[in-house]
Structure formats: C-alpha cells, structure tokens
Design a protein around this motif. Structure first.
Motif, PDB file in Angstrom:
ATOM      1  N   PRO A 108       0.648  -1.249   0.004  1.00  0.00           N
ATOM      2  CA  PRO A 108      -0.256  -0.051   0.016  1.00  0.00           C
ATOM      3  C   PRO A 108       0.853   1.339   0.022  1.00  0.00           C
ATOM      4  N   HIS A 109       0.431   2.095  -0.581  1.00  0.00           N
ATOM      5  CA  HIS A 109       1.123   3.678  -0.660  1.00  0.00           C
ATOM      6  C   HIS A 109       1.154   4.133   0.695  1.00  0.00           C
ATOM      7  N   GLU A 110       2.401   4.729   0.996  1.00  0.00           N
ATOM      8  CA  GLU A 110       2.760   5.399   2.216  1.00  0.00           C
ATOM      9  C   GLU A 110       2.821   6.964   1.956  1.00  0.00           C
ATOM     10  N   ALA A 111       3.637   7.444   1.011  1.00  0.00           N
ATOM     11  CA  ALA A 111       4.061   8.722   0.755  1.00  0.00           C
ATOM     12  C   ALA A 111       5.042   8.923  -0.400  1.00  0.00           C
ATOM     13  N   LYS A 112       4.638   9.974  -0.825  1.00  0.00           N
ATOM     14  CA  LYS A 112       5.221  10.181  -2.383  1.00  0.00           C
ATOM     15  C   LYS A 112       5.290   9.289  -3.172  1.00  0.00           C
ATOM     16  N   GLY A 113       4.431   8.514  -3.250  1.00  0.00           N
ATOM     17  CA  GLY A 113       4.085   7.321  -4.332  1.00  0.00           C
ATOM     18  C   GLY A 113       4.687   5.994  -4.046  1.00  0.00           C
ATOM     19  N   TYR A 114       5.381   5.933  -2.714  1.00  0.00           N
ATOM     20  CA  TYR A 114       6.132   4.684  -2.355  1.00  0.00           C
ATOM     21  C   TYR A 114       5.450   4.091  -0.955  1.00  0.00           C
ATOM     22  N   CYS A 115       5.737   2.757  -0.949  1.00  0.00           N
ATOM     23  CA  CYS A 115       5.535   2.138   0.383  1.00  0.00           C
ATOM     24  C   CYS A 115       6.572   2.535   1.484  1.00  0.00           C
ATOM     25  N   SER A 116       6.183   2.158   2.649  1.00  0.00           N
ATOM     26  CA  SER A 116       7.125   2.569   3.778  1.00  0.00           C
ATOM     27  C   SER A 116       8.503   2.448   3.688  1.00  0.00           C
ATOM     28  N   LYS A 117       8.754   1.118   2.913  1.00  0.00           N
ATOM     29  CA  LYS A 117      10.145   0.882   2.847  1.00  0.00           C
ATOM     30  C   LYS A 117      10.718   1.618   1.735  1.00  0.00           C
ATOM     31  N   HIS A 118      10.388   1.730   0.540  1.00  0.00           N
ATOM     32  CA  HIS A 118      10.945   2.390  -0.534  1.00  0.00           C
ATOM     33  C   HIS A 118      10.737   4.073  -0.094  1.00  0.00           C
ATOM     34  N   TYR A 119       9.912   4.409   0.670  1.00  0.00           N
ATOM     35  CA  TYR A 119       9.640   5.718   1.015  1.00  0.00           C
ATOM     36  C   TYR A 119      11.279   6.077   1.755  1.00  0.00           C
ATOM     37  N   LYS A 120      11.339   5.276   2.730  1.00  0.00           N
ATOM     38  CA  LYS A 120      12.510   5.449   3.634  1.00  0.00           C
ATOM     39  C   LYS A 120      13.803   5.543   2.918  1.00  0.00           C
ATOM     40  N   TRP A 121      13.856   4.503   1.706  1.00  0.00           N
ATOM     41  CA  TRP A 121      15.280   4.779   0.717  1.00  0.00           C
ATOM     42  C   TRP A 121      15.085   5.931   0.039  1.00  0.00           C
ATOM     43  N   HIS A 122      13.934   6.545  -0.625  1.00  0.00           N
ATOM     44  CA  HIS A 122      13.795   7.682  -1.126  1.00  0.00           C
ATOM     45  C   HIS A 122      14.209   8.980  -0.351  1.00  0.00           C
ATOM     46  N   ARG A 123      13.789   9.005   1.039  1.00  0.00           N
ATOM     47  CA  ARG A 123      13.958  10.036   1.566  1.00  0.00           C
ATOM     48  C   ARG A 123      15.350  10.082   2.042  1.00  0.00           C
ATOM     49  N   SER A 124      16.090   8.903   2.415  1.00  0.00           N
ATOM     50  CA  SER A 124      17.408   9.186   2.945  1.00  0.00           C
ATOM     51  C   SER A 124      18.673   9.242   1.603  1.00  0.00           C
ATOM     52  N   GLY A 125      17.865   9.418   0.389  1.00  0.00           N
ATOM     53  CA  GLY A 125      18.655   9.642  -0.664  1.00  0.00           C
ATOM     54  C   GLY A 125      19.454   8.515  -1.342  1.00  0.00           C
ATOM     55  N   VAL A 126      18.994   7.144  -0.852  1.00  0.00           N
ATOM     56  CA  VAL A 126      19.596   5.926  -1.508  1.00  0.00           C
ATOM     57  C   VAL A 126      18.990   5.668  -2.725  1.00  0.00           C
ATOM     58  N   ASN A 127      19.933   5.297  -3.717  1.00  0.00           N
ATOM     59  CA  ASN A 127      19.488   5.020  -5.215  1.00  0.00           C
ATOM     60  C   ASN A 127      18.571   3.574  -4.990  1.00  0.00           C
ATOM     61  N   ILE A 128      17.349   3.730  -5.352  1.00  0.00           N
ATOM     62  CA  ILE A 128      16.563   2.377  -5.188  1.00  0.00           C
ATOM     63  C   ILE A 128      16.970   1.397  -6.309  1.00  0.00           C
ATOM     64  N   PRO A 129      17.443   0.281  -5.692  1.00  0.00           N
ATOM     65  CA  PRO A 129      18.221  -0.671  -6.884  1.00  0.00           C
ATOM     66  C   PRO A 129      16.868  -1.226  -7.770  1.00  0.00           C
ATOM     67  N   SER A 130      17.046  -1.487  -8.881  1.00  0.00           N
ATOM     68  CA  SER A 130      16.042  -2.352  -9.801  1.00  0.00           C
ATOM     69  C   SER A 130      15.874  -3.628  -9.355  1.00  0.00           C
ATOM     70  N   ARG A 131      14.833  -4.249  -9.799  1.00  0.00           N
ATOM     71  CA  ARG A 131      14.412  -5.791  -9.294  1.00  0.00           C
ATOM     72  C   ARG A 131      15.494  -6.540  -9.962  1.00  0.00           C
ATOM     73  N   GLU A 132      16.152  -6.240 -11.209  1.00  0.00           N
ATOM     74  CA  GLU A 132      17.038  -7.429 -11.401  1.00  0.00           C
ATOM     75  C   GLU A 132      18.198  -7.175 -10.572  1.00  0.00           C
ATOM     76  N   LEU A 133      18.579  -6.140 -10.071  1.00  0.00           N
ATOM     77  CA  LEU A 133      19.677  -6.039  -9.250  1.00  0.00           C
ATOM     78  C   LEU A 133      19.446  -6.892  -7.984  1.00  0.00           C
ATOM     79  N   LEU A 134      18.217  -6.650  -7.249  1.00  0.00           N
ATOM     80  CA  LEU A 134      17.757  -7.331  -6.437  1.00  0.00           C
ATOM     81  C   LEU A 134      17.825  -8.908  -6.418  1.00  0.00           C
ATOM     82  N   ASP A 135      17.290  -9.249  -7.594  1.00  0.00           N
ATOM     83  CA  ASP A 135      17.088 -10.680  -7.684  1.00  0.00           C
ATOM     84  C   ASP A 135      18.549 -11.440  -7.688  1.00  0.00           C
TER      85      ASP A 135
END
Length: 305
Positions: A108-135
């Motif tokens: 579910p959406h939390e803020a700025k179009g992201y969920c709580s996990k990805h919003y923390k990444w976005h707020r801390s300035g961390v480049n959100i890795p792509s799904r291929e890199l995570l896999d």
C-alpha cells in the motif's frame, strides 16, 4: 372573504387562513427525501441537502482543465477554490496512489508514491535498486550462503539472519538486531555504546572480564530509580556495560541491600563513579579545554589597541 378550505376564517395568505397556510407550508417543507432509507427533509428536486449536493458533484466537475475533482463553489473543487481565494495560479492536483509506484511492489502507498520501505530509501537519498539487481543479489546470497552484517561487519551464515517473507535476509544479524532494539529501549545510540565499551577497554565495568558471559552482547546497566515508571530509559541514567553475572547476580542483588550492609568496595566504587559518568566528564573537559585554547590563541593574534 373566507378561507378557500370553507371554514369561514379570515384569509391570511394565498386564499387561506393562517392555520391552513401554516399546514400547507410545513407539509411542503418537511417532506421526506426520496432517497431510500433517508429521513432528511426535501430541499430541492425531492432530495435532502446531502443527496442534492452529491447529485451536483456527480453531475459536474471542476472547471480547471485536467482536474477531476468534484465541483463545490464557483465551479471549482475545494483545492482550486482555495487557490482562487489566495490569488495564485491554479495547480494540478497530485496523483492519487493506491499502491507503491516501485517496480513489482504491490504494497500500500505510504507517501510520495512509495510504500513505507521504499519511501525510507527515497527520503534517505539512497538510489533504489532495480528488481534485476535485487534478484541477482538474492541469487548470489543463496549460492554463497553467507552475508555481511551491517552492524558487526562480519560475514555470517544466512541462518543467523532473520528473513523477509520473500526469503531475503535482514541487513543485521540476530544479535545485532537484538542489540539495536535494546539500545532504543535504553535511549542510547550505537556510537555511545561503542564509546563506553572502548572507554572500559572492552571489559566488564565491575569485574574486568573480557567475555560478556550469557548471551553475545554486554548488558547495559542504568539507574532504575531514574526511569522506574517508564517503559524506556532516558539514556542519561546509563552507568556502564557489564557482564551477565555482575548485572544479574551481583549488582541487582547488591542494590537492594540497606545502606548499612553495602560494604563491598568494588561495587561501591562502581556505583559512586560509573564508567559512563567518567566518560562524559572527560569528554566535557576536553571540549572545554579545546574551546579555551582556541579563545586564547585568538586573543594572542588579536592586535592590541
């Protein structure tokens, strides 16, 4: 001329006496709303005020191009009507998200179009890795069977990490995650914890042993009389780091004795001047001397009048 209803009373309005006119007027005003299950009175089009406004809002939308908001006042939605009152240009409303906009994330959406996990990444300035890199990283972890802990910086087997529902391990191993939770409960930071341990020489604050004893981390000792009624400590009452035996079987028992029976010099010395208090005092003294030295140098370099 009498009332048109034939009761002979004098006419008051619209050919009716005062009594008949009031009955007619109230019967027209207090008619029930035609919406099923609504007990409100009719206002317009056979509807009450609530359902009439809903009909208007469904029939018409905001006159600003690209805005799908419901019309409220002056053919504008609430947002653009407030902007009209402020005298600013109309802006487009933000996109309404229901799910995270990150790739393949249905949380579910939390803020700025992201969920709580990805919003923390976005707020801390961390480049959100792509799904291929995570896999790719997940597959490498499965092949290697080990991961470096973000806390202790040691490579450990994946069995020592807690895992997410998708099987991806946490960034901290279980002992470090437990330690972080304890640090939050005691109101101190990991940096303060490391400073106390370094100040004590990586030893127990009482007996001087180099092993914590029970568990894998040192026990955090604090003054129980300071934060006795709170679920979390304030951090200012932290006294030092102890091994399991000194904290549970030595100090806990010794503090409950009357003052007249406390004759153990080692524990009395610890309680009178704990390591955390001495470390804070030395840090304050160094800061004061540094500031004093800087002020003295500036006074010497300042030309005399």
């Amino acid at each position: 001329m009498g009332c048109i209803n034939g009761d002979g009373r004098p006419v008051s309005s619209r050919g009716m006496c005062k009594t008949c006119y009031e009955k007619e007027r109230t019967s027209q005003i207090y008619r029930p709303c035609i919406e099923q299950g609504c007990s409100g009175n009719q206002v317009s089009r056979g509807l009450c005020g609530k359902h009439y406004q809903r009909t208007l809002s469904h029939e018409r939308s905001c006159r600003v191009s690209g805005c799908s908001g419901k019309m409220r006042t002056r053919d504008l939605c609430h947002r653009h009507y407030r902007e009209l009152k402020k005298g600013v240009e109309f802006t487009q409303p933000p996109t309404k998200y229901t799910e995270c906009s990150y790739e393949d994330c249905s949380k579910p959406h939390e803020a700025k179009g992201y969920c709580s996990k990805h919003y923390k990444w976005h707020r801390s300035g961390v480049n959100i890795p792509s799904r291929e890199l995570l896999d790719q990283e997940r597959n490498e972890l499965k092949i290697n069977g080990r991961r470096r802990c973000k806390g202790c910086q040691k490579e450990k087997p994946l069995a020592e990490f807690t895992h997410y529902p998708d099987g991806y391990p946490f960034a901290h191993c279980r002992p470090c995650a437990s330690l972080n939770q304890r640090l939050r409960n005691y109101g101190i930071s990991s940096e303060f914890y490391r400073r106390i341990l370094l100040f004590q020489g990586n030893r127990c604050g009482i007996c001087g042993t180099e092993t914590p004893g029970r568990g894998r981390t040192w026990d955090i000792d604090h003054d129980h009389f300071c934060c006795s009624g709170n679920s979390k400590a304030c951090g200012k009452c932290t006294r030092g780091l102890l091994c399991g035996r000194c904290n549970s079987f030595g100090l806990a028992w010794y503090e409950q004795l009357p003052e007249s029976m406390r004759d153990f010099d080692l524990l009395n010395e610890y309680l009178a001047n704990p390591p955390a208090q001495r470390m804070r005092a030395e840090s304050t003294q160094r800061t004061t001397s540094r500031v004093t030295g800087t002020c003295a140098e500036e006074a010497e370099d300042r030309p005399a009048n």
